[in-house]
Design an enzyme around this catalytic site. Structure first.
Site, PDB file in Angstrom:
ATOM      1  CG  ASP A 122      -2.307   0.587   0.885  1.00 19.84           C
ATOM      2  OD1 ASP A 122      -2.359   1.810   0.662  1.00 19.84           O
ATOM      3  OD2 ASP A 122      -3.307  -0.143   0.881  1.00 19.84           O
TER       4      ASP A 122
ATOM      5  CG  HIS B  63      -5.433   3.588   0.965  1.00 14.96           C
ATOM      6  ND1 HIS B  63      -5.103   2.281   0.696  1.00 14.96           N
ATOM      7  CD2 HIS B  63      -6.743   3.715   0.655  1.00 14.96           C
ATOM      8  CE1 HIS B  63      -6.176   1.641   0.241  1.00 14.96           C
ATOM      9  NE2 HIS B  63      -7.183   2.483   0.200  1.00 14.96           N
TER      10      HIS B  63
ATOM     11  CB  SER C 126      -9.398   0.015   0.443  1.00 19.19           C
ATOM     12  OG  SER C 126      -9.007   0.305  -0.861  1.00 19.19           O
TER      13      SER C 126
END
Length: 718
Positions: A297, A340, A538
């Protein structure tokens, strides 16, 4: 692993990328009869360019002219490297996992490579990859929390687009004990005032009342403040109020209900841990101990103790790697400029205990709080990456999964499909990891609700692809859970049922800080100093990765196929009056349940009828069981169910029940041999007519350093 690229008749179907064929002139020079090693060893570059009809210009250009980034596959790494060195290009990535290298070449060098026979090399453009995005045409976001004071409530809005947003209507409801609305202000400007109004707990303001002051300039924040004639607003929760605003730009925003304990500043529950039953497993010592999860990520806020340490305050990040820079990183130096990666990893493994109403609970905020972590940074600050850097990240997992005992890898990113699943390089890498028994969990994508919106690598039939649901802010009531509107839907272009399952993905509390890219843009979604709220597949993928870690702690002998089988056979499907509330193309096998997945003893019910080694070698590919009838409705061969066309009947309540035994009705043996005759035998073309060859037109030079901004790579208001 060396991949073979055999040209089979079964692959000559619409949708398979074709490379530029060598002209007859080159054939007369004997190149078609040579293998790649012979071409590299014997061919003179000047003669090669002449025979290919290319201009006689210097092959070795300056790096500044090498403005094409590509992946080349089809031979041994050494031979591919020699080929690039011979024509003067620059090798940037070595990727034996997919039998290829990443290179930078000039226009002339690219032309030489494109003219070589497709039987020798395969060329793929270095396209963009993004953290799973929920593109929202509105992009006016409302704060997750309303401020309640003595006789006032206030709510923040933020316009995330570079154009003005004009409010056309506002509607408010409130407990009648608070009397009447005295005033409404928009950013301190009075848009409504009444001394003797009789609204009876509801008030609507139209465009005439709002047109002067109720608008948001580009990237502007605003506060909507409502005051009442009586005091006591702070004795209620935000679920007792509603505030809705509609904008002229064709979108609207509503104040979320919020959890009952959310207004308590000491509350730090994550809620989804309870929704899937992981809190029960924590109480029984199932916390993901000794299971390593890798997360590819945007990096990690490794300095945060709940990420750096497990529940025993012991270090649990076993390795950190920066795929963008191709460097090993000291664990304490790993950072996350976007947020994220930190958010997803926190969902998987946050080791802080939950606190509700000021009381510390026995369970934790992360699904698998004792899981070990391998952190791989492959995404830039704005949430974008490239195929080559994503492949380098996957290569790191392949090279180190045994030494680091990596059992699970979470991939909360995606890209649009540009070829059949077996022809995509990222998919090839993911399949190779699955073949090595690494459990791959990937987000389905946030480009729904239309059919056929599953992205890469979620369209790989072998892996676990996850869609997203919301608990509707009622933690103890599963009957009002809903599929999130943006969750991508199947079938895939090869007719497979995706997603495989759904998991909590709405309004997810996890870790981040205000200095990161996304929280800095949306500070109203910060809760305290280290928690941030986002929604998406996600996040749902992170939930399932955590559940897999719990399963593998309980039974380390499980294969990747066993894990998928037990996960899918222990889910529950949403129903209304005994019928499916959502089709399997929307909810897969149903909603994940951690307790049932851990306790399951099922086997042999996932990826049946498929040989992944044959798939990787090009010897055989597969199609799923999805079909389309004469009315344009999707169905599953051998199984009947009612499909709601748009399928989002939000006002309807439904049960996530066990009574519908999907796995008994259809044992996921949906794989069929891909044959040339299979041109979607019901004779229809996919609606959006994906012409794969157009997706690979070499239009102009492409350099991803020029930052493909993805400002909407997250969903905040579900």
């Amino acid at each position: 692993m060396k991949l073979k690229f055999k040209k089979k008749g079964a692959m000559l179907v619409a949708g398979v990328m074709s490379l530029t064929a060598l002209p007859a002139l080159a054939s007369s020079n004997g190149l078609l009869g040579l293998n790649l090693t012979q071409v590299v060893t014997n061919a003179d570059v000047s003669e090669l360019t002449t025979s290919l009809g290319l201009p006689d210009v210097p092959v070795v250009d300056s790096i500044l002219k090498m403005n094409n980034e590509i992946l080349i596959q089809g031979g041994e790494i050494k031979v591919l490297r020699e080929l690039i060195e011979k024509i003067g290009g620059l090798v940037t990535h070595e990727l034996p996992l997919v039998g290829g290298i990443g290179v930078r070449v000039s226009d002339l060098q690219l032309a030489i490579l494109q003219k070589l026979p497709s039987s020798l090399i395969k060329i793929t453009k270095n396209d963009a990859v993004f953290t799973s995005s929920a593109l929202d045409h509105c992009s006016v976001y409302g704060s997750h929390v309303v401020d309640l004071t003595a006789n006032k409530i206030s709510w923040n809005l933020y316009n995330a687009k570079d154009m003005k947003a004009n409010a056309e209507e506002m509607t408010f409801t409130w407990p009648e004990r608070l009397g009447q609305v005295r005033s409404v202000k928009f950013n301190g400007r009075l848009v409504y005032w009444s001394l003797f109004g009789r609204q009876n707990g509801e008030l609507t303001l139209d465009a005439n009342a709002l047109k002067r002051y109720a608008n948001l300039d580009a990237y502007e924040s605003a506060t909507v403040e409502v005051s009442f004639t009586r005091y006591g607003a702070d004795n209620y929760t935000q679920g007792d109020f509603s505030m809705d605003v509609e904008f002229a730009q064709g979108c609207d925003r509503s104040l979320v209900k919020g959890y009952d304990t959310q207004a308590n500043s000491e509350d730090s529950n994550s809620y989804y841990v309870n929704n899937i039953g992981a809190d029960e497993l924590h109480d029984n010592g199932i916390t993901g101990k000794d299971v390593t999860v890798a997360v590819i990520d945007s990096g990690l806020w490794a300095a945060h103790s709940a990420l750096r340490q497990n529940t025993q305050n012991r270090s649990r990040i076993t390795a950190a790697y920066d795929a963008l820079e191709d460097t090993e990183v000291k664990v304490r130096n790993m950072t996350d400029e976007n947020s994220h990666g930190t958010h997803i990893t926190g969902i998987i493994a946050n080791s802080d205990r939950a606190v509700v109403d000021g009381q510390m609970r026995s369970y934790y905020q992360g699904v698998a709080p004792d899981a070990n972590l391998v952190v791989v940074k492959a995404f830039y600050e704005d949430g974008h990456s490239t195929y080559l850097d994503a492949l380098r990240a996957l290569q790191y997992i392949a090279d180190n999964h045994k030494a680091l005992n990596i059992r699970v890898v979470n991939l909360s990113f995606g890209a649009p499909p540009r070829s059949n699943y077996w022809d995509d390089p990222i998919n090839q890498a993911v399949m190779a990891l699955w073949e090595q028994d690494v459990v791959v969990v990937t987000s389905a994508g946030n480009t729904g609700p239309s059919a056929m919106t599953i992205g890469v690598p979620a369209n790989v039939p072998y892996v676990i692809s996850v869609g997203a649901i919301s608990d509707n802010y009622t933690q103890d009531n599963p009957n009002d859970d809903t599929l999130l509107s943006f969750s991508s839907q199947g079938p895939t272009h090869e007719a497979f049922i995706k997603p495989d399952m759904v998991a909590p993905g709405g309004h997810m509390f996890s870790l981040a800080n205000e200095d990161m890219y996304v929280p800095s843009k949306f500070p109203q979604y910060m809760v305290g100093k280290d928690r941030f709220i986002m929604s998406g597949t996600s996040q749902a993928s992170g939930v399932v990765s955590g559940v897999v870690a719990l399963m593998l702690q309980n039974d380390p002998s499980l294969s990747a196929n066993d894990v998928k089988c037990r996960l899918m056979s222990s889910t529950t499907m949403a129903q209304v009056n005994g019928k499916l509330a959502y089709s399997p193309f929307q909810q897969g096998s149903g909603s994940v349940n951690a307790v049932k997945a851990v306790e399951s003893s099922e086997s042999g019910c996932a990826n049946n009828g498929m040989d992944i080694a044959a798939d990787l070698s090009g010897e055989q590919h597969y199609m799923g069981a999805a079909r389309k009838d004469e009315n344009g409705n999707y169905y599953i061969k051998g199984f009947e169910f009612e499909v709601w066309e748009e399928a989002f009947m939000w006002e309807e309540a439904f049960m996530w029940e066990e009574a519908f035994m999907w796995e008994e009705a259809f044992m996921w043996e949906e794989a069929f041999m891909w044959e040339e005759a299979f041109m979607w035998e019901e004779a229809f073309m996919w609606e959006e007519a994906f012409m794969w060859e157009e997706a690979f037109m070499w239009e102009e030079a492409f350099m991803w350093e020029e930052a493909h901004m993805n400002q909407e790579n997250f969903m905040l208001q579900e």
